[in-house]
Design a protein around this motif. Structure first.
Motif, PDB file in Angstrom:
ATOM      1  N   GLU A 138       7.721 -18.616   6.971  1.00  0.00           N
ATOM      2  CA  GLU A 138       6.642 -19.314   6.242  1.00  0.00           C
ATOM      3  C   GLU A 138       5.465 -18.359   5.949  1.00  0.00           C
ATOM      4  N   ASN A 139       5.416 -17.236   6.661  1.00  0.00           N
ATOM      5  CA  ASN A 139       4.327 -16.282   6.416  1.00  0.00           C
ATOM      6  C   ASN A 139       4.720 -15.149   5.460  1.00  0.00           C
ATOM      7  N   PHE A 140       5.951 -15.202   4.992  1.00  0.00           N
ATOM      8  CA  PHE A 140       6.384 -14.165   4.043  1.00  0.00           C
ATOM      9  C   PHE A 140       5.941 -14.589   2.632  1.00  0.00           C
ATOM     10  N   THR A 141       4.624 -14.613   2.452  1.00  0.00           N
ATOM     11  CA  THR A 141       4.059 -15.053   1.174  1.00  0.00           C
ATOM     12  C   THR A 141       3.127 -13.969   0.660  1.00  0.00           C
ATOM     13  N   ASP A 142       2.800 -14.088  -0.605  1.00  0.00           N
ATOM     14  CA  ASP A 142       1.957 -13.069  -1.248  1.00  0.00           C
ATOM     15  C   ASP A 142       0.599 -12.916  -0.557  1.00  0.00           C
ATOM     16  N   SER A 143       0.052 -13.988  -0.012  1.00  0.00           N
ATOM     17  CA  SER A 143      -1.287 -13.859   0.581  1.00  0.00           C
ATOM     18  C   SER A 143      -1.238 -13.259   1.988  1.00  0.00           C
ATOM     19  N   LYS A 144      -0.033 -13.189   2.586  1.00  0.00           N
ATOM     20  CA  LYS A 144       0.047 -12.670   3.963  1.00  0.00           C
ATOM     21  C   LYS A 144       0.838 -11.362   4.037  1.00  0.00           C
ATOM     22  N   PHE A 145       2.168 -11.427   4.102  1.00  0.00           N
ATOM     23  CA  PHE A 145       2.916 -10.180   4.342  1.00  0.00           C
ATOM     24  C   PHE A 145       3.733  -9.682   3.157  1.00  0.00           C
ATOM     25  N   GLU A 146       4.050 -10.580   2.231  1.00  0.00           N
ATOM     26  CA  GLU A 146       4.971 -10.187   1.165  1.00  0.00           C
ATOM     27  C   GLU A 146       4.259  -9.294   0.156  1.00  0.00           C
ATOM     28  N   ASN A 147       4.949  -8.240  -0.279  1.00  0.00           N
ATOM     29  CA  ASN A 147       4.360  -7.273  -1.195  1.00  0.00           C
ATOM     30  C   ASN A 147       5.465  -6.655  -2.040  1.00  0.00           C
ATOM     31  N   PHE A 148       5.523  -6.976  -3.304  1.00  0.00           N
ATOM     32  CA  PHE A 148       6.610  -6.485  -4.175  1.00  0.00           C
ATOM     33  C   PHE A 148       7.987  -6.738  -3.560  1.00  0.00           C
ATOM     34  N   GLY A 149       8.119  -7.823  -2.877  1.00  0.00           N
ATOM     35  CA  GLY A 149       9.411  -8.152  -2.268  1.00  0.00           C
ATOM     36  C   GLY A 149       9.604  -7.530  -0.899  1.00  0.00           C
ATOM     37  N   GLY A 150       8.729  -6.651  -0.483  1.00  0.00           N
ATOM     38  CA  GLY A 150       8.838  -6.026   0.846  1.00  0.00           C
ATOM     39  C   GLY A 150       7.773  -6.570   1.793  1.00  0.00           C
ATOM     40  N   VAL A 151       7.614  -5.877   2.928  1.00  0.00           N
ATOM     41  CA  VAL A 151       6.639  -6.304   3.939  1.00  0.00           C
ATOM     42  C   VAL A 151       5.463  -5.338   3.923  1.00  0.00           C
ATOM     43  N   ASN A 152       4.255  -5.871   4.035  1.00  0.00           N
ATOM     44  CA  ASN A 152       3.055  -5.037   4.068  1.00  0.00           C
ATOM     45  C   ASN A 152       2.253  -5.397   5.326  1.00  0.00           C
ATOM     46  N   PHE A 153       2.238  -4.477   6.294  1.00  0.00           N
ATOM     47  CA  PHE A 153       1.570  -4.735   7.581  1.00  0.00           C
ATOM     48  C   PHE A 153       0.063  -4.976   7.385  1.00  0.00           C
TER      49      PHE A 153
END
Ligand code: ADP
Ligand code: GLC
Length: 500
Positions: free
Chosen positions: A201-216
């Motif tokens: 549920e946190n793999f969203t643009d406002s939290k961790f998702e970034n161009f389909g990957g993860v952004n710490f």
């Protein structure tokens, strides 16, 4: 000169510093300087500060007298529990914990093997973040603040909110996230996300998702109770593009909780009056030692040994950020047109290593280059050079211009970020200022500004002497910064209390 750290009036806090590097243990850049110095001053101000680092291969048990604490510690990950050892050491009056996990940290490099980044960096630092949280519980150290630095510890604020917000142990623990460089965000492929166990549920643009990957870093910007960065100008720059490196919109959302606090300098290590790494100490009152340092620098870097030529010093990572690709373009013109020498210490980009490393063969006696990391030579350059060059495209704070001022080595810098906040522009009419600033990120601007400094050396020596004195009297105190961090900690605690 030592400055007493007056003790704090408010209730002392329990603070855990979580970082991926800190002097004197390991350092690849300014992050290591800051994470060694700030805990030290906060401790002196009466807080219960502890630091936690990975136990890399380079940190020897024997050298630092590491003692085992806790036995084994189990750390929950999306792949089950991983076990590690915890060690501790005392340094400068505070406790440092080391998370030892041979598979993840028993390597020579911190983040890469000298050429390529380690492919398992997201697992390494995801694990480290969980381990820092587990450590508090196993030690029964209930921190008021966990102060995290850069992407390597960026998952701690999210973990505190996602996993621990209902855990009574962490009910009052607030997190502060410091951005030392927003260009390094910790971006990885999405397939590591299940290991990190941050919840789909946190793999969203406002939290961790970034161009389909993860952004710490994106996650930390969302979840931290307060966000800081290392100079007021940089705090402004990251609120728009290109300064925000794609994250400006998320930074803007946290504008009310964003603070730009200038780094200090650790004058225990960087002061020409006491520096043990330079051939002769000196002070603003008696500059004779600086001449000897210049001679020693010329000898060590195989430069022509003469006093009546200015030396431009460089100590840097060779990364795009630092702007030396622009210097390379005008280097031959500078050497053709100006009476000047260069003493260069740097490593990183292979093209720049080849270019600057190759120069002494062509311009023997006028350029001396040391490719690699060498603290001893860095101190010698600070002390022996006349000018210090930082043509950065951006610079969150920058420490070397601060050090060089203390050594009477006038900075030639691009007016960006912390460079703009720390160096005062030379005024040819009055002789005021502490360095030479330029604005355009172009080879031409570097050429012109080095030319300006060189002509000041030859034509206005009295201005140069005044500027040197003025620069040496500047004091970028960690004490002032520590007081500002204390205010941020209070604000973070209020934010935490309001989080449901
Ligand atoms: P950054 O962290 O972006 O590299 P800073 O100016 O904040 O820039 O800090 C750099 C720190 O690393 C300084 O303490 C500087 O002396 C040190 N440093 C950088 N490159 C080298 C090198 N090649 N050898 C020794 N010290 C270096
Ligand atoms: C980063 C920045 C540098 C800053 C340092 C310490 O490495 O590039 O400008 O001084 O962090 O905060």
């Amino acid at each position: 000169m030592k400055h007493p750290a007056k003790s704090v009036k408010k209730k002392p806090l329990k603070i855990l510093f979580a970082a991926s590097e800190a002097v004197p243990f390991v350092k690849t850049g300014g992050l290591g300087d800051v994470c060694g110095a700030l805990p030290k001053i906060l401790k002196k101000r009466g807080h219960d500060v502890r630091l936690v680092l990975p136990r890399y291969w380079a940190i020897s048990h024997e050298q630092y007298g590491l003692k085992s604490v806790l036995g084994s510690m189990g750390v929950a990950t999306g792949n089950g529990v991983l076990w590690c050892q915890v060690f501790e050491a005392q340094i400068d009056g505070f406790t440092v914990y080391f998370i030892e996990h041979e598979h993840y940290f028993g390597r020579a490099g911190l983040y890469d093997d000298g050429r390529w980044e380690f492919l398992d960096n997201p697992e390494r630092f995801g694990f480290f973040a969980r381990a820092c949280i587990q450590l508090c519980q196993d030690l029964k150290f209930q921190p008021d603040i966990i102060h995290c630095h850069d992407w390597q510890t960026a998952l701690i604020p999210p973990y505190l909110k996602i996993w621990e917000s209902r855990n009574p142990f962490f009910q009052k623990t607030a997190s502060v996230f410091s951005i030392h460089n927003i260009a390094y965000q910790g971006t990885f492929k999405a397939d590591v996300y299940p290991f990190l166990a941050l919840g789909s549920e946190n793999f969203t643009d406002s939290k961790f998702e970034n161009f389909g990957g993860v952004n710490f870093m994106k996650g930390a910007i969302f979840y931290a109770d307060a966000v800081t960065t290392v100079s007021p100008s940089y705090a402004q720059e990251i609120m728009s593009e290109p300064g925000g490196n794609g994250l400006s919109v998320y930074i803007q959302r946290r504008q009310a909780d964003l603070f730009g606090i200038l780094n200090g300098a650790d004058y225990d290590h960087w002061d020409p009056e006491t520096d043990k790494l330079i051939p002769t100490t000196y002070s603003a009152r008696d500059m004779s030692g600086k001449k000897k340092c210049k001679q020693a620098l010329q000898k060590e870097f195989l430069l022509e040994e003469k006093d009546n030529v200015p030396i431009v010093g460089i100590v840097s990572r060779f990364a795009e950020q630092k702007g030396f690709q622009h210097l390379a373009i005008v280097m031959h013109s500078i050497l053709r047109d100006m009476s000047v020498q260069f003493a260069i210490v740097g490593s990183g980009d292979k093209g720049q290593e080849d270019f600057f490393g190759g120069l002494p063969a062509y311009c023997g006696g006028r350029v001396g280059t040391w490719i690699g990391y060498n603290n001893h030579k860095a101190h010698l350059v600070e002390a022996g050079a006349d000018f210090f060059l930082m043509p950065s495209l951006y610079e969150p704070c920058g420490l070397n211009q601060i050090y060089s001022m203390k050594y009477g080595t006038l900075p030639i810098v691009r007016a960006t970020g912390g460079l703009r906040d720390t160096v005062a522009q030379y005024d040819e009419k009055t002789g005021s200022g502490t360095g030479f600033l330029f604005y355009d990120a172009t080879p031409r601007a570097i050429y012109d500004t080095i030319g300006w400094a060189v002509s000041t050396f030859f034509d206005r020596p009295q201005h140069l002497a005044q500027m040197r004195k003025r620069a040496m009297l500047e004091h970028f105190s960690w004490l002032d910064s520590a007081k500002k961090y204390e205010e941020v900690y209070q604000k973070a605690l209020q934010r935490r209390a309001a989080w449901s």
